[in-house]
Design an enzyme around this catalytic site. Sequence first.
Site, mmCIF file in Angstrom:
data_model
loop_
_atom_site.group_PDB
_atom_site.id
_atom_site.type_symbol
_atom_site.label_atom_id
_atom_site.label_comp_id
_atom_site.label_asym_id
_atom_site.label_seq_id
_atom_site.Cartn_x
_atom_site.Cartn_y
_atom_site.Cartn_z
ATOM 1 C CB CYS A 277 -37.635 25.035 -48.675
ATOM 2 S SG CYS A 277 -38.178 25.495 -47.003
ATOM 3 C CG HIS B 10 -35.469 29.157 -49.047
ATOM 4 N ND1 HIS B 10 -36.409 28.926 -50.022
ATOM 5 C CD2 HIS B 10 -36.081 28.965 -47.863
ATOM 6 C CE1 HIS B 10 -37.560 28.609 -49.459
ATOM 7 N NE2 HIS B 10 -37.388 28.619 -48.145
ATOM 8 C CD GLU C 86 -34.840 30.111 -53.018
ATOM 9 O OE1 GLU C 86 -35.921 30.093 -52.395
ATOM 10 O OE2 GLU C 86 -34.037 29.152 -53.019
#
Length: 203
Positions: free
Chosen positions: A82, A184, A186
Amino acid sequence: MKLVIVDYGMGNLKSVTSALRYLGFYDIELSNEFSVLQRADKLILPGVGNYARAMSKINELQLTSSIRQLVLDEKKPILGICLGMQLMGQSSTETAHNTGLGLINGVVESFVRKDLKVPHVGYNQVTPCTNSRLYSALHANPDYYFTHSFRMTSNADIGVTTCIYGEEFVASFEIDNIAGVQFHPELSQTNGLHLLKNFVELF
């Protein structure tokens, strides 16, 4: 495999750490110390927030020269996430003109179209570059979770994967030991976990 997450005070550290541990990578350290970063097999540069503030913190910690030495000279693999990806470029127009880490040739600017809802938030498909390592063994045009108000563009040969949100922008790049993702991973469920695993194992 030792993974070091660069901690300059503006990263989504817990989520990234949790995702990596879920994948079975437990030798993870959070640090901004050069000696610790140097011992890493792979570096991860996360980031959430304002570009200028992030670069100010990185410069205060004298991390710019450290990261450039480790990545450009010593060829240590790094993944930017990001804002972390945006910081790897040359510059950003967010809050005036700011100079980045200069790891790759890319610039960060606001979306051009005024009718777009900004920030860009939600899942979007990406179009991976040819022979991508990040997207290896993933189905065509996987989707990932984005949340950003500025986007990177680049005309350089840096293995660009694109996304379209009203206009095309760099969703990720990968060249030699350097990779970055605007989204992102994650927070992107199975596709995101697979991408993180690919970075650790293929870079």
